[in-house]
Design a protein around this motif. Structure first.
Motif, short mmCIF file in Angstrom:
data_model
loop_
_atom_site.label_atom_id
_atom_site.label_comp_id
_atom_site.label_asym_id
_atom_site.label_seq_id
_atom_site.Cartn_x
_atom_site.Cartn_y
_atom_site.Cartn_z
N UNK A 1 0.85 -1.19 0.00
CA UNK A 1 0.00 0.00 0.00
C UNK A 1 0.88 1.24 0.00
N UNK A 2 0.30 2.37 -0.43
CA UNK A 2 1.06 3.62 -0.50
C UNK A 2 0.17 4.77 -0.05
N UNK A 3 0.84 5.86 0.33
CA UNK A 3 0.15 7.11 0.63
C UNK A 3 1.01 8.24 0.11
N UNK A 4 0.39 9.28 -0.45
CA UNK A 4 1.14 10.40 -0.99
C UNK A 4 0.38 11.70 -0.81
N UNK A 5 1.14 12.78 -0.76
CA UNK A 5 0.57 14.12 -0.80
C UNK A 5 1.37 14.93 -1.79
N UNK A 6 0.69 15.73 -2.60
CA UNK A 6 1.35 16.49 -3.65
C UNK A 6 0.82 17.91 -3.68
N UNK B 1 3.80 19.48 -8.74
CA UNK B 1 5.04 20.25 -8.67
C UNK B 1 5.99 19.68 -7.63
N UNK B 2 5.42 19.06 -6.60
CA UNK B 2 6.22 18.26 -5.67
C UNK B 2 5.33 17.16 -5.11
N UNK B 3 5.96 16.12 -4.60
CA UNK B 3 5.21 14.99 -4.06
C UNK B 3 6.06 14.29 -3.02
N UNK C 1 1.34 5.51 -10.37
CA UNK C 1 -0.10 5.75 -10.48
C UNK C 1 -0.80 5.63 -9.14
N UNK C 2 -0.37 4.65 -8.33
CA UNK C 2 -0.98 4.49 -7.00
C UNK C 2 -0.69 5.70 -6.12
N UNK C 3 0.50 6.25 -6.20
CA UNK C 3 0.85 7.44 -5.43
C UNK C 3 -0.02 8.63 -5.84
N UNK C 4 -0.19 8.82 -7.13
CA UNK C 4 -1.03 9.93 -7.60
C UNK C 4 -2.49 9.72 -7.21
N UNK C 5 -2.95 8.47 -7.27
CA UNK C 5 -4.32 8.18 -6.85
C UNK C 5 -4.50 8.46 -5.36
N UNK D 1 -4.96 12.12 -4.87
CA UNK D 1 -6.30 12.56 -5.30
C UNK D 1 -7.37 12.18 -4.29
N UNK D 2 -7.25 10.96 -3.76
CA UNK D 2 -8.28 10.46 -2.84
C UNK D 2 -8.01 10.85 -1.39
N UNK D 3 -6.80 11.34 -1.11
CA UNK D 3 -6.41 11.73 0.26
C UNK D 3 -6.53 10.55 1.22
N UNK D 4 -6.11 9.38 0.74
CA UNK D 4 -6.17 8.19 1.59
C UNK D 4 -5.16 7.15 1.10
N UNK D 5 -4.89 6.16 1.93
CA UNK D 5 -3.99 5.07 1.56
C UNK D 5 -4.60 4.26 0.42
#
Length: 333
Positions: free
Chosen positions: A202-207, A215-217, A319-323, A326-330
Motif C-alpha cells: 500500500x502507498x500514501x502520498x501528498x502532492x 510540482x512536488x510529491x 499511479x498508486x501514489x497519484x491516486x 487525489x483520494x487523500x487516503x492510503x
C-alpha cells in the motif's frame, strides 16, 4: 576454433529532444552499437541534428524512420504522452525499443506497450540509466551479502529548483503527462523496487500542484516483512539526488545515484556501528552501459522481460501514489 563477431546493433533515434544528445553520444561510444538514423518532425531539423551528431541518415517524419528496414533498435525520447503510440508502432515494425522514462503516461499504456513488444518479439526497456552502472552492481551486492543485515527502510529524494516555471517545458505541461513524479520521482520509485525486489502492499502520498502538474510529491510505501520506504521529488527544492538503504546492521548511502558526479569513478558509503566506509567504483559512463546492455540483448536474440516488467511496476507505483493524493487516503496495490 574462432567465434564469429556479431554485427553491431543499428540504432535510430525518434525525435531530437534534448536528452537525445546524451544518448546519441552513448550509442557512438558503445562497442556493439551504430547510430545510423534520426527522425524529427521536419526534414530540415532532422538534417541539422544529424550533421551535428555525426549520423548518416535523417528522416523528416517518425514513420519514415520506422519504415527503415535496416534498423534494429529505436530510442524514443518523446514526451511521455506519446510513448505508447510510438513504442507500439515501433514494435509493429519489428524494432526493439528503448523508451525514455517515465515509460508511459499511465499504467494501462505501459501494459499495452509491454504487450505489443512481447507479441512482436522485440525488447522493451525504459531509459533509467543508473541501474546499469557498475556502482549499482556493487551496491546490490552489499544489499544481499549480509552487510546491512535485514533490510528495513529505503529513503530516496530527487529534486531541483525552478525559481520561474519555464514556458514550454514538457515537465510542466499536463497535456504531455508532465509532473515531478514522472520526471524525478520515477527514479526514486525504481530505487525502492530495486532494493526491496517487490511491489509495496500500500502507498500514501501528498502532492502540491502548479500549472496542472504535480510540482512536488512526498510518499510512503509499505512492504511485506515490516519494511517501509519514503520518497520525495519536486521542482521547488535545491538539487538532491540521493538514497539510503538501511538494514538492521548498517546502511548504504549514495548521494548522486541518478547521475554520478564523475564519469571516471562513482562512490557510495556504508554507515555502520564502526564508522563510515567510502566505496569507490571505477567505471564507465552509465548511459553507454545501458546501450551496450540493450544491444547485447538484441544480439543474443534472447529477450529479457524483467526490464519491461520492472518498468511497468514502476508505473503501477507512480499511479498508486497519484491516486492516493487525489483520494487523500492510503491506496492498496
Amino acid at each position: 576454433m574462432t567465434t564469429e563477431a556479431k554485427s553491431p546493433v543499428r540504432w535510430g533515434i525518434l525525435s531530437t529532444a534534448n536528452i537525445a544528445t546524451k544518448v546519441a553520444r552513448a550509442i557512438h561510444f558503445a562497442e556493439n552499437a551504430d547510430l545510423v538514423a534520426v527522425a524529427s518532425r521536419t526534414e530540415e531539423r532532422a538534417a541539422t541534428w544529424a550533421q551535428e551528431h555525426n549520423i548518416p541518415t535523417a528522416y523528416g517524419t517518425y514513420d519514415a524512420l520506422l519504415a527503415d528496414e535496416s534498423l534494429d533498435a529505436i530510442y524514443i525520447p518523446l514526451p511521455p504522452s506519446l510513448h505508447a503510440e510510438w513504442t507500439i508502432k515501433a514494435a509493429e515494425h519489428g524494432k526493439h525499443v528503448l523508451c525514455e522514462k517515465p515509460l508511459a503516461a499511465n499504467t494501462d499504456e505501459a501494459i499495452a506497450m509491454a504487450d505489443a513488444c512481447r507479441q512482436n518479439g522485440v525488447q522493451l526497456m525504459d531509459g533509467v540509466m543508473w541501474v546499469h552502472h557498475e556502482r549499482t552492481t556493487a551496491m546490490k551486492k552489499k544489499l544481499g551479502d549480509g552487510t546491512l543485515g535485514r533490510l528495513r527502510r529505503v529513503t530516496a529524494a530527487f529534486t531541483f529548483n525552478w525559481d520561474t516555471i519555464p514556458v514550454g517545458n514538457i515537465r510542466a505541461m499536463k497535456e504531455f503527462a508532465g509532473g515531478s513524479l514522472g520526471d524525478l520521482g520515477y527514479y526514486c520509485v525504481r530505487a525502492i523496487l530495486w532494493a526491496f525486489e517487490e511491489l509495496p502492499t500500500q502507498v500514501f502520498a501528498t502532492a502540491r500542484y502548479k500549472v496542472g502538474v504535480d510540482f512536488n510529491l512526498a510518499g510512503i510505501l509499505w512492504f511485506s516483512d515490516e519494511r517501509i520506504a519514503t520518497l520525495d521529488c519536486g521542482f521547488d527544492t535545491g538539487l538532491r539526488k540521493w538514497f539510503e538503504v538501511a538494514g538492521t546492521r548498517a546502511s548504504i548511502v549514495c548521494d548522486d545515484f541518478t547521475v554520478p558526479t564523475s564519469e571516471d569513478t562513482a562512490r557510495f558509503w556504508v554507515h555502520g556501528p564502526d564508522g563510515n566506509e567510502q566505496n569507490t567504483v571505477d567505471g564507465g559512463i552509465q548511459e553507454v552501459k545501458m546501450i551496450e546492455t540493450f544491444s547485447q540483448i538484441v544480439q543474443s536474440g534472447n529477450l529479457e522481460t524483467q526490464w519491461s516488467e520492472v518498468a511497468v511496476d514502476t508505473m503501477r507505483v507512480c499511479d498508486a501514489l497519484l491516486e492516493s493524493d487525489r483520494r487523500k487516503e492510503i491506496v492498496k496495490l
